[in-house]
Design a protein around this motif. Structure first.
Motif, PDB file in Angstrom:
ATOM      1  N   LYS A  37       1.308  -0.986  -0.150  1.00  0.00           N
ATOM      2  CA  LYS A  37       0.218   0.189  -0.159  1.00  0.00           C
ATOM      3  C   LYS A  37       1.096   1.032   0.060  1.00  0.00           C
ATOM      4  CE  LYS A  37      -1.612   1.671   3.736  1.00  0.00           C
ATOM      5  NZ  LYS A  37      -2.339   1.579   5.506  1.00  0.00           N
ATOM      6  N   VAL A  38       0.686   2.107  -0.679  1.00  0.00           N
ATOM      7  CA  VAL A  38       1.359   3.331  -1.228  1.00  0.00           C
ATOM      8  C   VAL A  38       0.284   4.926  -0.210  1.00  0.00           C
ATOM      9  CG1 VAL A  38       2.286   5.325  -2.408  1.00  0.00           C
ATOM     10  CG2 VAL A  38       2.265   2.598  -2.603  1.00  0.00           C
ATOM     11  N   TYR A  39       0.549   5.154   1.323  1.00  0.00           N
ATOM     12  CA  TYR A  39       0.364   5.840   1.753  1.00  0.00           C
ATOM     13  C   TYR A  39       0.878   7.162   2.780  1.00  0.00           C
ATOM     14  CZ  TYR A  39      -2.530   7.449   5.584  1.00  0.00           C
ATOM     15  OH  TYR A  39      -3.453   8.195   6.690  1.00  0.00           O
ATOM     16  N   PRO A  40       0.604   7.866   2.432  1.00  0.00           N
ATOM     17  CA  PRO A  40      -0.189   9.365   1.475  1.00  0.00           C
ATOM     18  C   PRO A  40       0.045   8.192   0.122  1.00  0.00           C
ATOM     19  CG  PRO A  40       0.973  10.469   2.980  1.00  0.00           C
ATOM     20  CD  PRO A  40       1.041   8.887   2.943  1.00  0.00           C
ATOM     21  N   VAL A  41      -1.073   8.731  -0.770  1.00  0.00           N
ATOM     22  CA  VAL A  41      -0.225   8.063  -1.999  1.00  0.00           C
ATOM     23  C   VAL A  41       0.057   9.915  -2.583  1.00  0.00           C
ATOM     24  CG1 VAL A  41      -2.716   8.345  -3.025  1.00  0.00           C
ATOM     25  CG2 VAL A  41      -0.631   6.878  -4.570  1.00  0.00           C
ATOM     26  N   LYS A  42      -1.076  10.460  -2.088  1.00  0.00           N
ATOM     27  CA  LYS A  42      -0.521  11.802  -3.089  1.00  0.00           C
ATOM     28  C   LYS A  42       0.934  12.773  -1.986  1.00  0.00           C
ATOM     29  CE  LYS A  42      -5.742  12.659  -3.302  1.00  0.00           C
ATOM     30  NZ  LYS A  42      -7.133  13.259  -3.121  1.00  0.00           N
ATOM     31  N   ASN A  43       1.273  12.222  -0.823  1.00  0.00           N
ATOM     32  CA  ASN A  43       2.776  12.929  -0.594  1.00  0.00           C
ATOM     33  C   ASN A  43       3.714  11.806  -0.913  1.00  0.00           C
ATOM     34  OD1 ASN A  43       0.406  13.761   1.633  1.00  0.00           O
ATOM     35  ND2 ASN A  43       1.109  14.975   0.145  1.00  0.00           N
ATOM     36  N   LYS A  44       3.421  10.864  -1.484  1.00  0.00           N
ATOM     37  CA  LYS A  44       4.799   9.670  -2.298  1.00  0.00           C
ATOM     38  C   LYS A  44       6.038  10.743  -2.676  1.00  0.00           C
ATOM     39  CE  LYS A  44       3.529   7.693  -6.211  1.00  0.00           C
ATOM     40  NZ  LYS A  44       5.240   8.410  -6.466  1.00  0.00           N
ATOM     41  N   ASP A  45       6.779   9.694  -1.968  1.00  0.00           N
ATOM     42  CA  ASP A  45       8.446  10.146  -2.299  1.00  0.00           C
ATOM     43  C   ASP A  45       8.321   9.730  -4.312  1.00  0.00           C
ATOM     44  OD1 ASP A  45      11.031  10.200  -3.506  1.00  0.00           O
ATOM     45  OD2 ASP A  45      11.817   9.025  -1.767  1.00  0.00           O
ATOM     46  N   GLU A  46       8.793  10.923  -4.747  1.00  0.00           N
ATOM     47  CA  GLU A  46       8.813  11.310  -6.134  1.00  0.00           C
ATOM     48  C   GLU A  46       9.706  10.558  -6.647  1.00  0.00           C
ATOM     49  OE1 GLU A  46       9.290  15.197  -7.565  1.00  0.00           O
ATOM     50  OE2 GLU A  46       8.170  15.915  -6.505  1.00  0.00           O
ATOM     51  N   LEU A  47      10.332   9.757  -6.197  1.00  0.00           N
ATOM     52  CA  LEU A  47      11.330   8.447  -6.629  1.00  0.00           C
ATOM     53  C   LEU A  47      10.938   7.195  -6.801  1.00  0.00           C
ATOM     54  CD1 LEU A  47      14.271   9.062  -4.697  1.00  0.00           C
ATOM     55  CD2 LEU A  47      14.456   9.829  -6.832  1.00  0.00           C
ATOM     56  N   ASN A  80       8.635   4.206  -8.327  1.00  0.00           N
ATOM     57  CA  ASN A  80       7.900   4.200 -10.150  1.00  0.00           C
ATOM     58  C   ASN A  80       7.216   3.216 -10.256  1.00  0.00           C
ATOM     59  OD1 ASN A  80       7.340   4.424 -12.719  1.00  0.00           O
ATOM     60  ND2 ASN A  80       9.685   4.198 -13.224  1.00  0.00           N
ATOM     61  N   ILE A  81       6.012   3.083  -9.133  1.00  0.00           N
ATOM     62  CA  ILE A  81       5.465   1.403  -9.297  1.00  0.00           C
ATOM     63  C   ILE A  81       5.491   0.874 -10.405  1.00  0.00           C
ATOM     64  CG2 ILE A  81       4.085   2.554  -7.699  1.00  0.00           C
ATOM     65  CD1 ILE A  81       1.649   1.966  -9.638  1.00  0.00           C
ATOM     66  N   SER A  82       5.606   1.169 -11.881  1.00  0.00           N
ATOM     67  CA  SER A  82       5.868   0.317 -13.220  1.00  0.00           C
ATOM     68  C   SER A  82       6.915  -0.301 -13.456  1.00  0.00           C
ATOM     69  CB  SER A  82       6.288   1.675 -14.560  1.00  0.00           C
ATOM     70  OG  SER A  82       6.692   2.528 -14.273  1.00  0.00           O
ATOM     71  N   GLN A  83       7.774  -0.193 -13.103  1.00  0.00           N
ATOM     72  CA  GLN A  83       9.500  -0.422 -12.487  1.00  0.00           C
ATOM     73  C   GLN A  83       9.086  -1.719 -11.996  1.00  0.00           C
ATOM     74  OE1 GLN A  83      11.844   1.941 -10.670  1.00  0.00           O
ATOM     75  NE2 GLN A  83      12.269   3.426 -12.068  1.00  0.00           N
ATOM     76  N   TYR A  84       8.087  -2.580 -10.972  1.00  0.00           N
ATOM     77  CA  TYR A  84       8.505  -3.582  -9.952  1.00  0.00           C
ATOM     78  C   TYR A  84       7.130  -4.337 -10.648  1.00  0.00           C
ATOM     79  CZ  TYR A  84      10.860  -0.043  -7.100  1.00  0.00           C
ATOM     80  OH  TYR A  84      11.828   0.844  -6.677  1.00  0.00           O
ATOM     81  N   LYS A  85       6.830  -5.045 -11.452  1.00  0.00           N
ATOM     82  CA  LYS A  85       6.555  -5.951 -12.074  1.00  0.00           C
ATOM     83  C   LYS A  85       5.232  -7.208 -11.304  1.00  0.00           C
ATOM     84  CE  LYS A  85       6.620  -3.498 -16.315  1.00  0.00           C
ATOM     85  NZ  LYS A  85       5.666  -2.363 -16.816  1.00  0.00           N
ATOM     86  N   ASN A  86       5.741  -7.391 -10.503  1.00  0.00           N
ATOM     87  CA  ASN A  86       5.766  -9.324 -10.126  1.00  0.00           C
ATOM     88  C   ASN A  86       4.579  -8.181  -8.410  1.00  0.00           C
ATOM     89  OD1 ASN A  86       7.750  -7.848  -8.557  1.00  0.00           O
ATOM     90  ND2 ASN A  86       8.344  -9.306  -8.042  1.00  0.00           N
ATOM     91  N   ILE A  87       4.696  -6.883  -8.403  1.00  0.00           N
ATOM     92  CA  ILE A  87       4.219  -6.413  -7.312  1.00  0.00           C
ATOM     93  C   ILE A  87       2.927  -5.815  -7.379  1.00  0.00           C
ATOM     94  CG2 ILE A  87       4.376  -5.016  -5.107  1.00  0.00           C
ATOM     95  CD1 ILE A  87       6.977  -5.182  -5.302  1.00  0.00           C
ATOM     96  N   ASN A  88       1.833  -6.378  -6.870  1.00  0.00           N
ATOM     97  CA  ASN A  88       0.295  -4.958  -6.426  1.00  0.00           C
ATOM     98  C   ASN A  88       0.003  -4.439  -5.683  1.00  0.00           C
ATOM     99  OD1 ASN A  88      -0.795  -7.124  -8.310  1.00  0.00           O
ATOM    100  ND2 ASN A  88      -1.329  -8.497  -6.712  1.00  0.00           N
ATOM    101  N   PHE A  89       0.378  -2.823  -5.985  1.00  0.00           N
ATOM    102  CA  PHE A  89       0.264  -2.472  -5.279  1.00  0.00           C
ATOM    103  C   PHE A  89      -1.210  -1.318  -5.349  1.00  0.00           C
ATOM    104  CE2 PHE A  89       4.670  -1.367  -7.562  1.00  0.00           C
ATOM    105  CZ  PHE A  89       5.317  -1.039  -5.923  1.00  0.00           C
ATOM    106  N   ILE A  90      -1.646  -0.105  -4.200  1.00  0.00           N
ATOM    107  CA  ILE A  90      -2.912  -0.020  -3.880  1.00  0.00           C
ATOM    108  C   ILE A  90      -1.987   1.121  -3.486  1.00  0.00           C
ATOM    109  CG2 ILE A  90      -4.495  -0.674  -2.263  1.00  0.00           C
ATOM    110  CD1 ILE A  90      -4.137  -3.220  -1.851  1.00  0.00           C
ATOM    111  N   ALA A  91      -3.277   2.597  -3.623  1.00  0.00           N
ATOM    112  CA  ALA A  91      -3.543   3.925  -3.638  1.00  0.00           C
ATOM    113  C   ALA A  91      -3.991   4.050  -1.993  1.00  0.00           C
ATOM    114  CB  ALA A  91      -3.305   4.465  -4.694  1.00  0.00           C
ATOM    115  N   ALA A  92      -3.520   4.327  -1.072  1.00  0.00           N
ATOM    116  CA  ALA A  92      -4.556   5.088  -0.068  1.00  0.00           C
ATOM    117  C   ALA A  92      -4.240   6.447   0.517  1.00  0.00           C
ATOM    118  CB  ALA A  92      -4.476   3.898   0.878  1.00  0.00           C
TER     119      ALA A  92
END
Length: 223
Positions: A155-165, A167-179
């Motif tokens: 879970k990426v939380y808080p997603v609106k203030n996440k680290d700009e570094l 990039n979830i597209s780099q991690y194809k084998n992980i399911n990301f949830i925004a919160a």
């Protein structure tokens, strides 16, 4: 040999839980987060109100609901009651902060828990207990630690203030949830960014009732 067998069995239990959870992410794009205050454990009317809301949501097709963990002796009994009444519900606990919240979630028979903020020791503790704990991260350092611990749902939380570094597209084998501060209207945006689902908390409610747009979304999905 016994130790090796137990370790492998433990790994398999967690893998099965991850697989089951991941399948649900393909079916439904959001979780509803209920944050009842402590009065609910004393007020039968408030309990019934939440249960009626859950029942109505399930009738509309909702699968995923989280309820915030509370350091209250009545929390476990209440979660057991919800679990018993709605056995098809993918019910989890939210805002996990310590070992007691893990123990209470396990005793309640919950399918999963979501961590509020990253805690490496707590993640290891949950794994040792064969409990699926989804970490909450917001910076690249925590993300790398979670990946090192083989977390497959994050879970990426808080997603609106996440680290700009990050990039979830780099991690194809992980399911990301925004919160964090999201509403039902945010689903398309975050799905387009690669998130499998979002968590909707306070913005799930309009005048203390469920946002009608949530029912509209569930209706569209069922058609």
């Amino acid at each position: 040999m016994q130790t090796i067998f137990d370790f492998n069995r433990s790994d398999n239990l967690i893998i099965n839980k991850i697989d089951s959870f991941s399948k649900l992410l393909k079916i439904e794009s959001f979780f509803l987060l209920f944050k009842p205050n402590n009065n609910i454990y004393k007020n039968i009317l408030e309990k019934d109100l939440i249960e009626r809301k859950i029942e109505k949501l399930m009738e509309a097709g909702l699968k995923n609901i989280e309820i915030t963990w509370s350091n209250n002796k009545s929390w476990i009994d209440y979660m057991k009651k919800i679990k018993l009444k709605f056995p098809q519900l993918n019910l989890g606990s939210a805002s996990i902060l310590n070992k007691k919240s893990i123990e209470d979630s396990i005793e309640s028979g919950l399918s999963y828990s979501m961590m509020k903020f990253w805690d490496r020791d707590l993640q290891n503790y949950a794994k040792a207990k064969n409990h699926l704990l989804i970490p909450g991260i917001k910076n690249i350092k925590d993300l790398k630690e979670a990946i090192d611990l083989n977390c497959k749902i994050i879970k990426v939380y808080p997603v609106k203030n996440k680290d700009e570094l990050i990039n979830i597209s780099q991690y194809k084998n992980i399911n990301f949830i925004a919160a964090g501060g999201l509403s039902i209207s945010d689903i398309k945006l975050y799905k387009s960014k690669g998130y499998k689902a979002i968590v909707i908390g306070d913005k799930a409610f309009k005048n203390k009732d469920i946002d009608p747009k949530i029912y509209e979304c569930l209706k569209e999905k069922s058609n």
